[in-house]
Scaffold this motif. Structure first.
Motif, short mmCIF file in Angstrom:
data_model
loop_
_atom_site.label_atom_id
_atom_site.label_comp_id
_atom_site.label_asym_id
_atom_site.label_seq_id
_atom_site.Cartn_x
_atom_site.Cartn_y
_atom_site.Cartn_z
N ASN A 1 51.07 35.13 -3.34
CA ASN A 1 49.65 34.83 -3.53
C ASN A 1 48.89 34.87 -2.20
O ASN A 1 47.74 35.29 -2.14
CB ASN A 1 49.48 33.46 -4.19
CG ASN A 1 49.89 33.52 -5.66
OD1 ASN A 1 49.76 34.58 -6.28
ND2 ASN A 1 50.39 32.43 -6.18
N SER A 2 49.58 34.45 -1.13
CA SER A 2 48.94 34.47 0.19
C SER A 2 48.59 35.89 0.62
O SER A 2 47.59 36.10 1.31
CB SER A 2 49.86 33.86 1.25
OG SER A 2 50.36 32.64 0.82
N VAL A 3 49.41 36.84 0.22
CA VAL A 3 49.15 38.23 0.60
C VAL A 3 47.75 38.62 0.19
O VAL A 3 46.96 39.14 0.99
CB VAL A 3 50.17 39.20 -0.04
CG1 VAL A 3 49.80 40.65 0.25
CG2 VAL A 3 51.57 38.92 0.47
N GLY A 4 47.40 38.29 -1.02
CA GLY A 4 46.07 38.61 -1.52
C GLY A 4 44.99 37.90 -0.71
O GLY A 4 44.00 38.51 -0.32
N GLN A 5 45.22 36.63 -0.46
CA GLN A 5 44.23 35.85 0.30
C GLN A 5 44.02 36.43 1.69
O GLN A 5 42.89 36.62 2.14
CB GLN A 5 44.69 34.40 0.43
CG GLN A 5 44.49 33.60 -0.85
CD GLN A 5 45.19 32.25 -0.78
OE1 GLN A 5 45.65 31.85 0.28
NE2 GLN A 5 45.28 31.59 -1.92
N ILE A 6 45.13 36.78 2.34
CA ILE A 6 45.04 37.29 3.71
C ILE A 6 44.32 38.63 3.74
O ILE A 6 43.49 38.89 4.61
CB ILE A 6 46.45 37.41 4.33
CG1 ILE A 6 47.06 36.01 4.48
CG2 ILE A 6 46.40 38.12 5.68
CD1 ILE A 6 48.54 36.03 4.79
N PRO B 1 51.99 31.24 8.18
CA PRO B 1 51.46 31.68 9.48
C PRO B 1 52.07 33.01 9.94
O PRO B 1 51.37 33.88 10.46
CB PRO B 1 51.88 30.54 10.44
CG PRO B 1 52.15 29.37 9.58
CD PRO B 1 52.61 29.90 8.26
N LYS B 2 53.38 33.15 9.74
CA LYS B 2 54.05 34.37 10.16
C LYS B 2 53.51 35.57 9.37
O LYS B 2 53.24 36.65 9.92
CB LYS B 2 55.57 34.22 9.93
CG LYS B 2 56.38 35.27 10.68
CD LYS B 2 57.87 34.92 10.67
CE LYS B 2 58.65 36.08 11.29
NZ LYS B 2 60.10 35.85 11.25
N LEU B 3 53.33 35.36 8.07
CA LEU B 3 52.79 36.41 7.21
C LEU B 3 51.40 36.84 7.69
O LEU B 3 51.08 38.02 7.78
CB LEU B 3 52.72 35.91 5.75
CG LEU B 3 52.27 36.93 4.70
CD1 LEU B 3 53.33 38.00 4.53
CD2 LEU B 3 52.01 36.26 3.37
N LEU B 4 50.60 35.82 8.02
CA LEU B 4 49.24 36.08 8.50
C LEU B 4 49.27 36.97 9.73
O LEU B 4 48.53 37.95 9.84
CB LEU B 4 48.55 34.74 8.82
CG LEU B 4 47.09 34.79 9.25
CD1 LEU B 4 46.22 35.26 8.09
CD2 LEU B 4 46.61 33.42 9.73
N LYS B 5 50.20 36.66 10.62
CA LYS B 5 50.33 37.42 11.87
C LYS B 5 50.71 38.89 11.58
O LYS B 5 50.08 39.83 12.10
CB LYS B 5 51.41 36.76 12.74
CG LYS B 5 51.08 36.79 14.23
CD LYS B 5 52.06 35.90 14.99
CE LYS B 5 52.81 36.73 16.02
NZ LYS B 5 53.93 35.99 16.63
N ILE B 6 51.71 39.04 10.73
CA ILE B 6 52.20 40.40 10.41
C ILE B 6 51.08 41.23 9.78
O ILE B 6 50.80 42.36 10.19
CB ILE B 6 53.41 40.35 9.44
CG1 ILE B 6 54.57 39.56 10.06
CG2 ILE B 6 53.87 41.75 9.06
CD1 ILE B 6 55.64 39.14 9.06
N LEU B 7 50.46 40.62 8.79
CA LEU B 7 49.45 41.38 8.03
C LEU B 7 48.21 41.67 8.86
O LEU B 7 47.59 42.72 8.71
CB LEU B 7 49.10 40.64 6.74
CG LEU B 7 50.22 40.57 5.70
CD1 LEU B 7 49.72 39.95 4.40
CD2 LEU B 7 50.80 41.96 5.42
#
Lengths: 585, 177
Positions: free
Chosen positions: B101-106, B157-163
């Motif tokens: 779900n975070s993927v979409g938000q980011i 946080p890590k996902l946010l950084k990658i994306l």
């Protein structure tokens, strides 16, 4: 080889499956996917048995017997496993049996009852409701009712080599689908209906015309005439609870009259007419260096098959319409004129062993009678009517009989009405594979040689072998002919034609196994044994006919003398012949 | 947007691919794999499936059957970047659903997680998000693969950084066009 089944020794043959061995021992193992001569993909898991030494239960439909094998078919573990497998199927299967076409004739319903399953215990697992496919003129698919047994896929791929349907997706999303989910009416389906014949549930059924026909019958303004194909008289008895292959011509006619049809006619009449036209076409092609081999064109599944897969070979097809379509065209012209009926008020219903006939009747070019009347009656495009209005399968006719409570077995035998009810033995054998060939040869031989055939039974073209051939000696010239049934065998003969190795002058092709008597509209079940019985009845009717050659049918002679004038003439061309188109998916 | 028009692999390229694999076992699978790879939008359009069927002399339905069976094959155009979130048991217990779900938000679009859809491609055709049953990297759960590179022990946080990195490089490229 000896095996032990439920503690009793039995002598069995090597190579048999456990299921076959059990059957021989008088034990029917339940299954929903395995079907003799069609499929053995072991998908349903209901036929499991216990074999001593094996850790898990084994599927008896694909496991071969071995010497000394100890098989158990009935214990708590087996029955529990079988029941569970049915319950898993029921989790996603709708429980609306009352309104299902296959109510009381559904294998899943039957097995659910036999296993004593009295409730849906397991929750639905398929997330989406799958939509019905109404795109075909012949068949309706309801993937919600599908149990993924794979019989339809097997029959379409292996028996017909059409592959209009296959498994798509995976896991929970598995379903039977056409290419890109386009709908049966949009792809290269031939409408043969063999899928509907083998489906254990109501997932594939014919598109019914019953309600439209009742409406027409009950409309006082309409004159509703019915024609019955040769194969109905050996099939409808089964549908009404009689032994397989029962020959019930007279009862069928009586029953149709009681349904309220104005006239009960016989497609056999136009089968005879087909022989005159097609026989003359063959002679003309032989004498004028026309395209040979000529191939018969009675089977609409076959026509669509060649239009899709072998369009280059279309000139080999006889231009003759099928007997069903010739009947419609003659009924709404010749007969309407004779009886003083406005063709717009006439409704032609045909009873066919076939689902593809529903499609054929709606091919846009099948309005010869309308063309005939257009000028004479100053008709407009709004008046346009088809030669054949509605098509019933044998199964649908059985349902109509039952709806009005006709006690079929005790019906008297009655005769067809005239003039379109008079026919010969040559016409009735159209219902069996090889019949059109035999009928055509009876006529062509006599026309070409001027002699009378000593024996009208041409046994070389009869039987159930996939492809049969015969050499006919006509005044010293050998005419090579071949007969094929199922589209797989038709494909073999077409490939010969396309690579230039076909030795034949004349070929008969029927789409369905056994010919029309094994058609997709016939009673369920239809299997090898039943097809043989129906064929016996067809040839029995032929042998009892007083006239057995189409060109000797007095009503056909009268039709030519007073209406058509001559075979392959101008009026024949307009009403009895057609053309074909290349079809892409 | 021109990137959304279905793009089909040219006949010439198809013939090369078919010629390469014809006669080898599993020819249909290898052909479809190569043909999808040759497509810039990494998918198999209807026309291509029909061409493959014809060239290999296999029923079109069978080609469709294979193409829908393997999750590797795409019948819809794919985004420039592919983000695969593992939904195996280990990753699930470590919170992969929230990651999804975070993927979409980011990425800034509304993405309702739906088990029935195998993948989702953003309207601008930049990203395709899909799930996989297991990467076999359970020890490093939860696992997310971005353009083929597996990132382990991913948290928000890590996902946010990658994306963010992928996103900025992606839009930078678009700007420079």
């Amino acid at each position: 080889m000896q095996v032990i089944i439920d503690n009793k020794p039995y002598e069995v043959q090597e190579g048999m499956t456990i299921e076959q061995a059990c059957m021989q021992a008088g034990i029917r193992i339940p299954t929903l996917c395995n079907l003799k001569d069609v499929s053995s993909n072991a998908s349903c898991g209901i036929c499991v048995v216990e074999v001593k030494g094996a850790k898990s239960l084994l599927r008896s439909c694909i496991t071969k017997v071995t010497d000394g094998m100890e098989i158990t078919t009935n214990n708590a573990r087996i029955l529990r496993a079988r029941k569970m497998n049915v319950e898993l199927l029921l989790a996603n299967h709708p429980l609306d049996c009352q309104t299902c076409e296959r109510n009381q004739r559904c294998e899943l319903q039957q097995i659910t009852y036999e296993f004593g399953i009295d409730q849906r215990r397991l929750p639905r697992t398929r997330p989406k409701q799958l939509e019905r496919d109404y795109s075909s003129l012949s068949l309706i698919r309801d993937p919600e009712k599908c149990i993924l047994c794979g019989r339809c896929v097997a029959v379409c791929k292996e028996v017909q080599t059409v592959s209009a349907i296959d498994f798509a997706g995976r896991g929970q999303k598995s379903k039977i689908s056409t290419f890109m989910d386009m709908g049966l009416g949009m792809v290269d389906c031939t409408n043969c209906g063999q899928c509907a014949l083998v489906c254990p549930t109501g997932a594939i059924i014919e598109k019914s015309h019953v309600s439209q026909i009742w409406e027409a019958i009950h409309d006082p303004k309409k004159v509703v005439v019915v024609q019955t194909a040769p194969a109905i008289r050996v099939g409808i008895g089964e549908e009404m609870g009689m032994p397989m292959g029962s020959l019930v011509t007279g009862k069928m006619v009586a029953g149709l009259r009681r349904l309220g049809f104005s006239k009960v006619f016989d497609t056999n009449f136009t089968a005879d007419l087909t022989i005159i036209e097609e026989g003359n076409e063959l002679i003309s092609r032989i004498q004028n260096n026309g395209t040979l081999p000529m191939i018969t064109s009675c089977s609409p599944g076959w026509i669509k098959f060649i239009e899709h897969f072998f369009p280059k070979s279309l000139p080999h097809l006889s231009t003759c319409k099928s007997p069903q379509q010739m009947f419609g065209a003659i009924a709404k012209t010749y007969y309407a004129e004779q009886a003083g009926i406005d063709p717009r008020d006439m409704v032609v219903v045909s009873v066919m062993p076939c689902t593809a006939k529903k499609y054929e009747a709606k091919r846009p070019e099948m309005d010869g009678a309308f063309d005939y009347w257009k000028k004479k009656m100053k008709l407009t495009a709004e008046d346009r009517f088809f030669d054949v209005d509605y098509v019933l399968t044998t199964r649908e006719l059985g349902r109509m009989f039952k709806e009005v409570g006709i006690d079929f077995k005790s019906l008297p035998t009655e005769d067809f009405d005239n003039p379109l009810g008079t026919s010969t033995g040559a016409a009735v054998i159209f219902g069996a594979t090889g019949g059109v060939m035999e009928a055509a040869l009876r006529t062509a031989y006599e026309i070409l040689t001027g002699d009378t055939l000593k024996d009208v039974n041409l046994k070389a073209v009869r039987g159930m072998d996939g492809i049969r051939e015969a050499d006919i000696n006509i005044n010293g010239t050998i005419l090579k002919v071949a007969v094929a049934h199922t589209l797989k065998n038709a494909r073999i003969l077409l490939e010969q034609i396309e690579n230039g190795t076909s030795p034949y002058a004349f070929i008969e092709v029927m789409s369905c196994p056994g010919g029309c008597l094994g058609g997709g509209g016939q009673p369920i079940p239809t299997n090898t044994e039943i097809r043989m019985k129906r064929a016996e009845s067809i040839y029995e009717e032929d042998s009892h006919k007083f006239i057995r050659k189409s060109h000797e049918n007095p009503e056909i002679k009268y039709l030519y003398d007073n209406f058509l004038k001559k075979p392959l003439g101008a009026l024949s061309h307009d009403l009895l012949h057609t053309k074909y188109v290349e079809r892409k998916m | 947007m021109d990137t959304l028009t279905p793009y089909e692999v040219e006949e010439k390229v198809l013939d090369e691919i078919v010629g390469k694999y014809k006669g080898s076992p599993g020819v249909l699978l290898s052909t479809l794999e190569a043909v999808q790879e040759a497509n810039p939008l990494k998918f198999l359009p209807q026309k291509t499936l029909l061409q493959v069927a014809k060239k290999l002399n296999v029923p079109a339905t069978q080609v469709y059957s294979v193409a829908t069976f393997y999750s590797f094959f795409n019948l819809k155009p794919q985004g420039k970047h592919t983000i695969v979130v593992c939904r195996g048991t280990a990753c699930h217990t470590k919170g992969s659903r929230e990651l999804l779900n975070s993927v979409g938000q980011i990425l800034g679009f509304r993405y309702e997680f739906d088990e029935t859809e195998p993948s989702y491609t953003t309207p601008d055709n930049e990203f395709t998000i899909r799930t996989v049953a297991c990467f076999g990297q359970c020890a490093q759960a939860p696992v997310v693969a971005v353009d083929g590179v597996i990132h382990s022990n991913v948290n928000a946080p890590k996902l946010l950084k990658i994306l963010k990195k992928v996103k900025s490089s992606s839009y930078a490229k678009n700007q420079s066009k």
